[in-house]
Structure formats: C-alpha cells, structure tokens
Design an enzyme around this catalytic site. Structure first.
Site, PDB file in Angstrom:
ATOM      1  N   THR A 258      -8.794   3.628  -4.105  1.00  0.00           N
ATOM      2  CA  THR A 258      -8.113   4.769  -3.481  1.00  0.00           C
ATOM      3  C   THR A 258      -8.224   6.055  -4.295  1.00  0.00           C
ATOM      4  O   THR A 258      -8.304   6.021  -5.531  1.00  0.00           O
ATOM      5  CB  THR A 258      -6.616   4.427  -3.299  1.00  0.00           C
ATOM      6  OG1 THR A 258      -5.889   5.642  -3.055  1.00  0.00           O
ATOM      7  CG2 THR A 258      -6.014   3.793  -4.552  1.00  0.00           C
TER       8      THR A 258
ATOM      9  N   GLU B 296      -5.832   7.848  -4.885  1.00  0.00           N
ATOM     10  CA  GLU B 296      -4.641   7.895  -5.749  1.00  0.00           C
ATOM     11  C   GLU B 296      -5.008   7.612  -7.205  1.00  0.00           C
ATOM     12  O   GLU B 296      -4.287   8.008  -8.117  1.00  0.00           O
ATOM     13  CB  GLU B 296      -3.605   6.874  -5.280  1.00  0.00           C
ATOM     14  CG  GLU B 296      -2.813   7.291  -4.055  1.00  0.00           C
ATOM     15  CD  GLU B 296      -1.836   8.423  -4.338  1.00  0.00           C
ATOM     16  OE1 GLU B 296      -1.048   8.303  -5.284  1.00  0.00           O
ATOM     17  OE2 GLU B 296      -1.874   9.429  -3.615  1.00  0.00           O
TER      18      GLU B 296
ATOM     19  N   SER C 129       0.803  -1.229   0.000  1.00  0.00           N
ATOM     20  CA  SER C 129       0.000   0.000   0.000  1.00  0.00           C
ATOM     21  C   SER C 129       0.837   1.279   0.000  1.00  0.00           C
ATOM     22  O   SER C 129       0.278   2.361   0.137  1.00  0.00           O
ATOM     23  CB  SER C 129      -0.933  -0.004   1.217  1.00  0.00           C
ATOM     24  OG  SER C 129      -0.170   0.142   2.401  1.00  0.00           O
TER      25      SER C 129
ATOM     26  N   TYR D 271       1.411   1.890  -8.036  1.00  0.00           N
ATOM     27  CA  TYR D 271       0.367   1.560  -7.051  1.00  0.00           C
ATOM     28  C   TYR D 271      -1.005   1.971  -7.577  1.00  0.00           C
ATOM     29  O   TYR D 271      -1.958   1.182  -7.589  1.00  0.00           O
ATOM     30  CB  TYR D 271       0.672   2.282  -5.731  1.00  0.00           C
ATOM     31  CG  TYR D 271      -0.470   2.273  -4.736  1.00  0.00           C
ATOM     32  CD1 TYR D 271      -0.719   1.152  -3.941  1.00  0.00           C
ATOM     33  CD2 TYR D 271      -1.287   3.398  -4.577  1.00  0.00           C
ATOM     34  CE1 TYR D 271      -1.765   1.158  -3.022  1.00  0.00           C
ATOM     35  CE2 TYR D 271      -2.326   3.404  -3.664  1.00  0.00           C
ATOM     36  CZ  TYR D 271      -2.567   2.284  -2.882  1.00  0.00           C
ATOM     37  OH  TYR D 271      -3.606   2.286  -1.977  1.00  0.00           O
TER      38      TYR D 271
ATOM     39  N   LYS E 276      -4.338  -0.176  -8.751  1.00  0.00           N
ATOM     40  CA  LYS E 276      -5.656  -0.020  -8.107  1.00  0.00           C
ATOM     41  C   LYS E 276      -6.740   0.276  -9.149  1.00  0.00           C
ATOM     42  O   LYS E 276      -7.880  -0.150  -9.002  1.00  0.00           O
ATOM     43  CB  LYS E 276      -5.613   1.105  -7.064  1.00  0.00           C
ATOM     44  CG  LYS E 276      -4.889   0.722  -5.766  1.00  0.00           C
ATOM     45  CD  LYS E 276      -5.747  -0.185  -4.890  1.00  0.00           C
ATOM     46  CE  LYS E 276      -5.082  -0.447  -3.540  1.00  0.00           C
ATOM     47  NZ  LYS E 276      -5.844  -1.357  -2.673  1.00  0.00           N
TER      48      LYS E 276
HETATM   49  P1  NAP Z   1      -1.758  -1.344   5.450  1.00  0.00           P
HETATM   50  O1  NAP Z   1      -1.803  -0.894   6.876  1.00  0.00           O
HETATM   51  O2  NAP Z   1      -0.513  -1.179   4.666  1.00  0.00           O
HETATM   52  O3  NAP Z   1      -2.207  -2.884   5.425  1.00  0.00           O
HETATM   53  C1  NAP Z   1      -2.041  -3.669   4.278  1.00  0.00           C
HETATM   54  C2  NAP Z   1      -2.394  -5.103   4.619  1.00  0.00           C
HETATM   55  O4  NAP Z   1      -2.192  -5.916   3.453  1.00  0.00           O
HETATM   56  C3  NAP Z   1      -1.537  -5.729   5.733  1.00  0.00           C
HETATM   57  O5  NAP Z   1      -2.350  -6.574   6.500  1.00  0.00           O
HETATM   58  C4  NAP Z   1      -0.523  -6.536   4.948  1.00  0.00           C
HETATM   59  O6  NAP Z   1       0.026  -7.621   5.665  1.00  0.00           O
HETATM   60  C5  NAP Z   1      -1.412  -7.054   3.818  1.00  0.00           C
HETATM   61  N1  NAP Z   1      -0.683  -7.533   2.657  1.00  0.00           N
HETATM   62  C6  NAP Z   1       0.307  -6.912   1.982  1.00  0.00           C
HETATM   63  N2  NAP Z   1       0.715  -7.669   0.944  1.00  0.00           N
HETATM   64  C7  NAP Z   1      -0.031  -8.796   0.980  1.00  0.00           C
HETATM   65  C8  NAP Z   1      -0.080  -9.978   0.186  1.00  0.00           C
HETATM   66  N3  NAP Z   1       0.751 -10.179  -0.852  1.00  0.00           N
HETATM   67  N4  NAP Z   1      -0.985 -10.947   0.501  1.00  0.00           N
HETATM   68  C9  NAP Z   1      -1.804 -10.788   1.572  1.00  0.00           C
HETATM   69  N5  NAP Z   1      -1.785  -9.706   2.369  1.00  0.00           N
HETATM   70  C10 NAP Z   1      -0.924  -8.722   2.067  1.00  0.00           C
HETATM   71  O7  NAP Z   1      -2.924  -0.619   4.607  1.00  0.00           O
HETATM   72  P2  NAP Z   1      -4.244   0.125   5.134  1.00  0.00           P
HETATM   73  O8  NAP Z   1      -3.912   1.564   5.345  1.00  0.00           O
HETATM   74  O9  NAP Z   1      -4.865  -0.669   6.212  1.00  0.00           O
HETATM   75  O10 NAP Z   1      -5.135   0.084   3.823  1.00  0.00           O
HETATM   76  C11 NAP Z   1      -6.008  -1.012   3.553  1.00  0.00           C
HETATM   77  C12 NAP Z   1      -6.320  -1.071   2.061  1.00  0.00           C
HETATM   78  O11 NAP Z   1      -6.945   0.147   1.662  1.00  0.00           O
HETATM   79  C13 NAP Z   1      -5.098  -1.210   1.164  1.00  0.00           C
HETATM   80  O12 NAP Z   1      -5.493  -1.972   0.049  1.00  0.00           O
HETATM   81  C14 NAP Z   1      -4.790   0.209   0.709  1.00  0.00           C
HETATM   82  O13 NAP Z   1      -4.120   0.193  -0.530  1.00  0.00           O
HETATM   83  C15 NAP Z   1      -6.191   0.775   0.625  1.00  0.00           C
HETATM   84  N6  NAP Z   1      -6.328   2.202   0.861  1.00  0.00           N
HETATM   85  C16 NAP Z   1      -5.796   2.774   1.976  1.00  0.00           C
HETATM   86  C17 NAP Z   1      -5.983   4.117   2.231  1.00  0.00           C
HETATM   87  C18 NAP Z   1      -5.427   4.779   3.456  1.00  0.00           C
HETATM   88  O14 NAP Z   1      -5.352   6.035   3.454  1.00  0.00           O
HETATM   89  N7  NAP Z   1      -5.084   4.038   4.502  1.00  0.00           N
HETATM   90  C19 NAP Z   1      -6.736   4.890   1.315  1.00  0.00           C
HETATM   91  C20 NAP Z   1      -7.282   4.262   0.202  1.00  0.00           C
HETATM   92  C21 NAP Z   1      -7.092   2.917  -0.021  1.00  0.00           C
HETATM   93  P3  NAP Z   1       1.312  -7.425   6.664  1.00  0.00           P
HETATM   94  O15 NAP Z   1       0.743  -6.879   7.942  1.00  0.00           O
HETATM   95  O16 NAP Z   1       1.846  -8.794   6.777  1.00  0.00           O
HETATM   96  O17 NAP Z   1       2.236  -6.458   5.982  1.00  0.00           O
HETATM   97  O1  G4F Z   2       1.387   9.485   3.604  1.00  0.00           O
HETATM   98  P1  G4F Z   2       1.695   9.226   2.189  1.00  0.00           P
HETATM   99  O2  G4F Z   2       2.767   8.244   1.887  1.00  0.00           O
HETATM  100  O3  G4F Z   2       0.308   8.822   1.517  1.00  0.00           O
HETATM  101  P2  G4F Z   2      -0.171   8.706  -0.008  1.00  0.00           P
HETATM  102  O4  G4F Z   2       0.962   8.660  -0.950  1.00  0.00           O
HETATM  103  O5  G4F Z   2      -1.169   9.791  -0.212  1.00  0.00           O
HETATM  104  O6  G4F Z   2      -0.858   7.265  -0.015  1.00  0.00           O
HETATM  105  C1  G4F Z   2      -1.700   6.842   1.050  1.00  0.00           C
HETATM  106  O7  G4F Z   2      -3.013   7.282   0.796  1.00  0.00           O
HETATM  107  C2  G4F Z   2      -3.608   6.710  -0.389  1.00  0.00           C
HETATM  108  C3  G4F Z   2      -5.015   7.312  -0.507  1.00  0.00           C
HETATM  109  O8  G4F Z   2      -4.953   8.476  -1.280  1.00  0.00           O
HETATM  110  C4  G4F Z   2      -3.641   5.209  -0.229  1.00  0.00           C
HETATM  111  F1  G4F Z   2      -4.238   4.659  -1.319  1.00  0.00           F
HETATM  112  C5  G4F Z   2      -2.239   4.664  -0.073  1.00  0.00           C
HETATM  113  O9  G4F Z   2      -2.291   3.258   0.157  1.00  0.00           O
HETATM  114  C6  G4F Z   2      -1.598   5.329   1.163  1.00  0.00           C
HETATM  115  O10 G4F Z   2      -2.293   4.895   2.309  1.00  0.00           O
HETATM  116  O11 G4F Z   2       2.071  10.599   1.443  1.00  0.00           O
HETATM  117  C7  G4F Z   2       1.205  11.712   1.477  1.00  0.00           C
HETATM  118  C8  G4F Z   2       1.929  12.913   0.865  1.00  0.00           C
HETATM  119  C9  G4F Z   2       2.539  12.621  -0.503  1.00  0.00           C
HETATM  120  O12 G4F Z   2       2.272  13.683  -1.365  1.00  0.00           O
HETATM  121  C10 G4F Z   2       4.036  12.531  -0.246  1.00  0.00           C
HETATM  122  O13 G4F Z   2       4.846  12.920  -1.343  1.00  0.00           O
HETATM  123  O14 G4F Z   2       3.019  13.262   1.716  1.00  0.00           O
HETATM  124  C11 G4F Z   2       4.155  13.504   0.922  1.00  0.00           C
HETATM  125  N1  G4F Z   2       5.363  13.284   1.725  1.00  0.00           N
HETATM  126  C12 G4F Z   2       6.290  14.252   2.011  1.00  0.00           C
HETATM  127  N2  G4F Z   2       7.279  13.725   2.727  1.00  0.00           N
HETATM  128  C13 G4F Z   2       5.769  12.142   2.275  1.00  0.00           C
HETATM  129  C14 G4F Z   2       6.979  12.411   2.913  1.00  0.00           C
HETATM  130  N3  G4F Z   2       5.212  10.899   2.300  1.00  0.00           N
HETATM  131  C15 G4F Z   2       5.869   9.921   2.969  1.00  0.00           C
HETATM  132  N4  G4F Z   2       5.319   8.680   3.039  1.00  0.00           N
HETATM  133  N5  G4F Z   2       7.070  10.146   3.580  1.00  0.00           N
HETATM  134  C16 G4F Z   2       7.673  11.372   3.573  1.00  0.00           C
HETATM  135  O15 G4F Z   2       8.742  11.550   4.125  1.00  0.00           O
END
Ligand code: NAP
Ligand code: G4F
Length: 344
Positions: free
Chosen positions: A135, A137, A90, A158, A162
């Site tokens: 997402t 994204e 993710s 990514y 998606k």
């Molecule tokens: P996360 O904390 O990174 O959790 C990802 C989960 O997927 C973990 O349980 C991880 O297992 C598991 N995983 C990774 N690779 C795998 C594989 N090959 N087979 C089976 N399981 C696998 O993500 P999250 O923030 O909870 O997000 C949940 C979902 O929503 C993701 O699909 C993400 O892309 C999507 N999403 C997130 C956000 C956000 O802002 N959080 C927004 C939009 C969409 P491990 O614990 O073993 O690593």
């Molecule tokens: O926290 P981020 O890594 O989140 P990003 O890229 O928005 O993705 C997350 O949200 C998505 C939903 O829109 C999910 F689908 C995805 O799985 C994930 O949960 O970065 C947010 C912003 C970006 O613009 C990045 O360039 O923060 C900026 N940033 C600046 N400095 C940084 C950093 N991001 C990270 N991770 N680390 C930095 O040091």
C-alpha cells in the site's frame, strides 16, 4: 486451466479480482473467514450459475491468516499456480486500536503464507507465483510523488505491518528465488468499498441526505490528500504483475491527488448541495499520526506492465454517488412502507 487462490476474496478487491480471473478462465479458490452471519455479499453474484447450480470454477474454503495450519491444508488441497494475498485488517484508524492483531494478520500472516507456499513447492516441485497487497500507506510522510524508489516512512501500525510484509516478500525472493510480486497500490475505491472508508462514507451520506434519511456527516481531517482510483482498474495490475518473466515491486496510482474537501465538493455537487451545511469535524475520526499527502508515480507500471487507469477521480466519485443514491431511494421506499431498515 490455471488455478488461483485469493485470500480476502470477500473484500472489495477480492470481488473485482475474482470476476477478472473467472473471465480469464481460471479456477478460483477463495479463503473466507467463518463469521456468525453471511459475509459473501460482494461475491454472491459469482457463486451460482443459473438458478441454483453452484459455480464450477469458484470454490470457497474456510481459513484465516492467523491460522497457519489451516492455510497449509488449503494450499495442499488447492495446488494453486498463483496466490493473491489480499486479506488484511485494512483500516488504518482501527490499526491504532488493535495494533497487535493488525500486525499478526498482515505481517506474520503473510509470513505464514510464504512458509506454507515454500514447503508446498519443495514437495510438489510446482512453482507458485505470489502477489502481496502492499500500500501507498507505506510511504507515509515521504513527500509526493512517491515511486518504487521512494523510501518508506510508515505512520500507523497498519502501514508498519505492510512494510514488514513487503520486506518478507523481497527476502523470500532473494533467499529462495520465489516469485513474489509486491504491489504498492494507492487508494482505490468503488461502489463496493467498505462504508467506513472516507469516499464511501461520503457517497453513502450524500445519498441518504438527498432522500431525507440523514442530516449530518461527521468526519475527521478534511485537508489530507489521496490519489484515488477505481478498484476495477487496480486488480488488473495485480494480475499483470504475476504474468511477468520476473517478479518485482510496482506502484499503481493515477498520478492525481485530491483532498477530502475536494471529494466533498464533487460528491455534494451531484445533488446540488453545499457540503458545509451538513459536515461536522470531530476528533474521533482523526488519527494519532496522519498521512498528509499521497500521489503516486506509476511510470514503471505503465512501461513494464502496460497498465493504465480508466476512470478519473470525478468520474469515480460520481459513479459511487449514483450507486448510493439508488441504494438510499430503496431504503427510503422500505421505510415509507413501514419496514424498520435499521434492523433489517
Ligand atoms: P477489504 O475490503 O477490507 O477486504 C479485506 C479482506 O480481508 C476481507 O475479505 C476480509 O474478510 C479479509 N480478512 C480480514 N482479516 C482476515 C484474516 N484474519 N484472515 C483472513 N481474511 C481476513 O480490503 P480491500 O480494499 O479489498 O483491500 C485488499 C487488500 O489490499 C488489503 O490487504 C488492503 O490492505 C490492501 N490495499 C487496499 C487498498 C485500497 O485502497 N483498497 C490500497 C492498498 C492496499 P471479511 O470480509 O470477513 O472481513
Ligand atoms: O478512506 P481512508 O480511511 O483511507 P486510508 O487511510 O488512506 O487507507 C486506505 O487506503 C490505503 C492506501 O493508501 C490502504 F492501504 C488502506 O487499506 C485503506 O484502504 O482515509 C483517507 C483519508 C485519511 O487521511 C483520513 O484521515 O481521509 C481522512 N478522513 C477524514 N475523515 C477520514 C475521515 N477517513 C475515514 N476513514 N473516516 C473519516 O471520517
């Protein structure tokens, strides 16, 4: 009793969703990856009832989205009414380093799950409702506010993966009449957020700076804007999508966007410090292609799902800093008592 299968149960969203489903009386089955160490920290509090009695309504199975055979076996064993596909590589920045793996887990992984569900339904004659974790994204460089009607323009491997998963979901709906709901969730955070995402990276650093365990915080682009909400609110929307009469696609967002610099203002304000004294920007944390501005329009979710968010951006960040201050004070106490906290 309804049965749910949650992939990605050990992640941030998996843990909140499991709490929600257990509270609603579901039996929850979770898919976890085999790892060389424990990876269930976020759901440990749900795995036991009382002192040592295993939870009756929560069962874990080893599996991986890259292993279709294993998933089929789990599905046939569990016979779920609902599947929540949350598993993913993710991290957007990491997807540039590992694009093939990211596509395999997110795009082809969801296709494997859909095929397993389709075959299971054909033999069992039971209906399975499926949630796909899409997402914001996927909107990438499309101008805000983004809604279900905004065309996708993904900017990372990514996001492209998606988009593929999203369209597999639409295709299986149209071709086979399957109940597949695509959530299009904007960023959602919490004290359980992984520490490499920017909100948690900042709030962890603020806690550690406050107690003298850290002196610098290295970040990438401070101008990017995101629509940040609370993960606990967002998993409620996932569940609601699967309770509708018909499957659909739904944007879930707060409607407010802030920059990474705004995030720094709020987080450092909690400890009365100016972030400019501590933050450095380095190219390592920048992305080959950035998503500059995400702000969602969740009108459809409000009207059709009755969904609302409960925490504002400031409340969310303050809650995360409060949590991480406690964590940092514990780390400090351990260090002062002579424990090497870097090696446990
Ligand atoms: P996360 O904390 O990174 O959790 C990802 C989960 O997927 C973990 O349980 C991880 O297992 C598991 N995983 C990774 N690779 C795998 C594989 N090959 N087979 C089976 N399981 C696998 O993500 P999250 O923030 O909870 O997000 C949940 C979902 O929503 C993701 O699909 C993400 O892309 C999507 N999403 C997130 C956000 C956000 O802002 N959080 C927004 C939009 C969409 P491990 O614990 O073993 O690593
Ligand atoms: O926290 P981020 O890594 O989140 P990003 O890229 O928005 O993705 C997350 O949200 C998505 C939903 O829109 C999910 F689908 C995805 O799985 C994930 O949960 O970065 C947010 C912003 C970006 O613009 C990045 O360039 O923060 C900026 N940033 C600046 N400095 C940084 C950093 N991001 C990270 N991770 N680390 C930095 O040091």
């Amino acid at each position: 009793m309804k049965v749910a299968l949650v992939t990605g149960i050990t992640g941030q969203d998996g843990s909140y969703l499991t709490e929600l489903l257990l509270a609603k009386g579901y039996h929850v089955h979770g898919l976890i990856r085999r790892a060389s160490n424990f990876n269930t920290q976020r759901i440990d509090h749900l795995l036991f009832e009382g002192a040592h009695e295993p939870a009756r309504n929560l069962t874990l199975h080893y599996g991986d989205l890259t292993d279709g055979t294993g998933m089929r076996r789990v599905l046939d064993l569990v016979k779920p009414d609902e599947i929540y596909n949350l598993a993913a590589q993710s991290h957007v920045r990491v997807s540039f380093d590992h694009p093939e793996y990211t596509a395999d887990v997110i795009g082809t992984g969801f296709l494997r799950l859909l095929e397993a569900a389709r075959d299971h339904m054909a033999t069992s004659k039971a209906e399975i409702r499926i949630y796909q974790a899409g997402t914001s994204e996927m909107f990438g460089s499309a101008a805000p506010p983004q809604s279900e009607r905004t065309p996708f323009h993904p900017r990372s491997p990514y996001a492209v993966s998606k988009v593929a998963a999203h369209w597999y979901g639409v295709n299986y709906r149209e071709a086979y009449g399957m109940f597949v709901a695509n959530g299009i969730l904007f960023n959602h955070e919490s004290p359980r957020r992984g520490e490499t995402f920017v909100t948690r990276k900042v709030t962890r650093a603020v806690g550690r700076i406050a107690v003298g365990l850290q002196e610098r915080l290295a970040l990438g682009n401070l101008d990017a804007k995101r629509d940040w909400g609370f993960a606990g609110d967002f998993v409620e929307a996932m569940w609601r999508m699967l309770q509708q009469d018909r499957p659909g696609d739904f944007v879930i967002a707060t409607g407010e966007s802030n920059s990474v610099a705004d995030l720094l203002d709020v987080a450092f304000d909690v400890i009365g410090e100016n972030w400019r004294r501590y933050v450095v920007t380095i190219p390592r944390y920048e992305r080959p292609a950035e998503v500059e501005h995400l702000r969602g329009d969740a009108t459809k979710a409000r009207e059709e799902l009755g969904w609302r968010h409960s925490l504002s951006f400031e409340e969310l960040i303050r809650k995360m800093v409060d949590h991480d201050l406690k964590l940092a004070r514990r780390e400090r106490a351990l260090q002062d008592a002579g424990f090497d906290i870097s090696r446990g």
